[in-house]
Motif scaffolding. Sequence first.
Motif, short mmCIF file in Angstrom:
data_model
loop_
_atom_site.label_atom_id
_atom_site.label_comp_id
_atom_site.label_asym_id
_atom_site.label_seq_id
_atom_site.Cartn_x
_atom_site.Cartn_y
_atom_site.Cartn_z
N TYR A 3 0.81 -1.21 0.00
CA TYR A 3 0.00 0.00 0.00
C TYR A 3 0.85 1.27 0.00
CZ TYR A 3 0.71 1.18 4.93
OH TYR A 3 1.25 1.58 6.11
N TRP A 4 1.99 1.20 0.73
CA TRP A 4 2.81 2.42 0.79
C TRP A 4 3.41 2.72 -0.57
CZ3 TRP A 4 7.94 1.97 -0.48
CH2 TRP A 4 8.50 0.69 -0.40
N TYR A 7 0.75 4.64 -2.53
CA TYR A 7 0.66 6.05 -2.15
C TYR A 7 1.85 6.84 -2.68
CZ TYR A 7 -3.00 4.72 1.13
OH TYR A 7 -4.14 4.24 1.68
N ARG A 114 -4.45 18.18 -1.21
CA ARG A 114 -4.06 16.94 -0.56
C ARG A 114 -4.44 16.92 0.91
NH1 ARG A 114 -4.74 13.91 -4.29
NH2 ARG A 114 -4.32 12.27 -2.78
N PHE A 118 -7.09 14.22 1.31
CA PHE A 118 -6.52 12.95 1.78
C PHE A 118 -6.23 12.94 3.27
CE2 PHE A 118 -3.57 9.50 2.31
CZ PHE A 118 -4.01 8.56 1.40
N ASN A 122 -7.39 10.18 6.54
CA ASN A 122 -6.50 9.03 6.62
C ASN A 122 -5.53 9.16 7.79
OD1 ASN A 122 -6.93 7.20 4.13
ND2 ASN A 122 -7.05 9.28 3.35
N PRO A 126 -0.06 6.92 6.08
CA PRO A 126 -0.48 7.07 4.68
C PRO A 126 -0.51 8.52 4.22
CG PRO A 126 -1.96 5.59 5.83
CD PRO A 126 -1.06 6.19 6.86
N SER A 127 -0.91 9.44 5.12
CA SER A 127 -0.97 10.84 4.72
C SER A 127 0.40 11.37 4.36
CB SER A 127 -1.54 11.70 5.85
OG SER A 127 -2.85 11.31 6.12
N ASP A 130 1.43 9.83 1.07
CA ASP A 130 0.70 10.45 -0.02
C ASP A 130 1.25 11.85 -0.31
OD1 ASP A 130 -1.92 10.64 -1.70
OD2 ASP A 130 -1.90 12.44 -0.48
#
Lengths: 225, 197
Positions: A3-4, A7, A114, A118, A122, A126-127, A130
């Motif tokens: 997942y990272w 992002y 962002r 986002f 989140n 993750p933020s 991202d």
Amino acid sequence: MTYWRRYLFEPLLNNNPITIQMLGICSALAVTTNLKTALTMCIAVIVVLTVSSGIISAIRHHIPSSIRLIIQITIIASMVIVIDQILQAWFFEISQVLSIFVSLIVTNCLVMGRTEGFAMHNDVVPSILDALGNAAGYSLILIFVASIREILGMGTLLGIPLLPLAEHGGWFEPMAFMQKAPSAFFIIGLLIWGIRSIKTEQVEPAKITLHNTPPVSATSREGGS
Amino acid sequence: MIDIIISAIFSDNLALSFFLGMCTFMAVSSRVETAAGLGVAIIVVQTITVPLNNLVFHTLLSENALQWAGIANQDLSFLKLIAFIGIIAAMVQILEVVLDRFSPALYSALGVFLPLITVNCAILGASLFMVERHYNFTESIAYGFGSGVGWALAVVLFAAIRERLNQQRIPDGLRGLGLAFIITGLISMGFSAFTLS
């Protein structure tokens, strides 16, 4: 642990903030006359976006939604003031060249977009990823445009002579046009065309269907030019 | 005065030579009416906020400005960013309320665009340029008005061209954003012909 990676790398090309999301165009073009100012701007945006995304994501449960924009702007503005003061204290010449554009990171739609889109929904990690990814995607375009404009406009890269200039007996005549505003528009326009020719899924659908209009004939096209 | 207005409209056009407000510029320019509505809103807000920010900057924030209050040797100019954003946001809110009360027709035409303007870099950019170029109060009125008109002119011209382009056959990859950039580049070239030097 993929997942990272999503992002971090998705905003580089597939969902680039400038060419796809249409965010942060404002400041992106003005600072790209040479690579040095563009790099400074990139670092400033990376720092501001990452730190403010992290902070906003960390306190997101405590922000009442009616005043969330004001809180976001205040956090971003504080970060920008810190960066601006650092630049003025230690990198005075660059800060003079960047003039108001560092301050304008506050209203840069990339940062607001962002944090609002986002970081408000989140977790912190993750933020931050991202934010890093999007800032890197933004930097990628800036560095690309700035390199082209500096090489063709002055024959140098980061101030190092790359092409032999005509005034020193070489063959290269610097194109003054590349240092002017319109060239940035053309380079980004052509860059978007290039990316979308390779990644055809990014092509925008036509707004008006053309099946009722006759196709443009070759003669009328020539007559127009 | 006159040359500040003229140069703000043409040679120093905020959108075309400083790339300010580009995000909104690209987003609202698909129809001429929307573009004109936003253009008028920008002119109004610009003409009010730039002189107001000028006043605040010179009475409160600039170096040794607080001498009238008996405070010497201070320099709050690093606070200008937050102050300007606050003033712009507050002005836009007040303008919304006033328009709603006294001119509902104008409010319904401009209402949608007013919140957008708060985060438009053209507005903040004009105020920051005003500080950087050391304009006095009357000059800042001229600059606010001129830069607003210049931005409005650019966005209306651009929307008109885009409206016609929608009916043309355009290579797939160029359709939309790509072509929009190239058209803006062409308009920008036209405007740069007004530069004197």
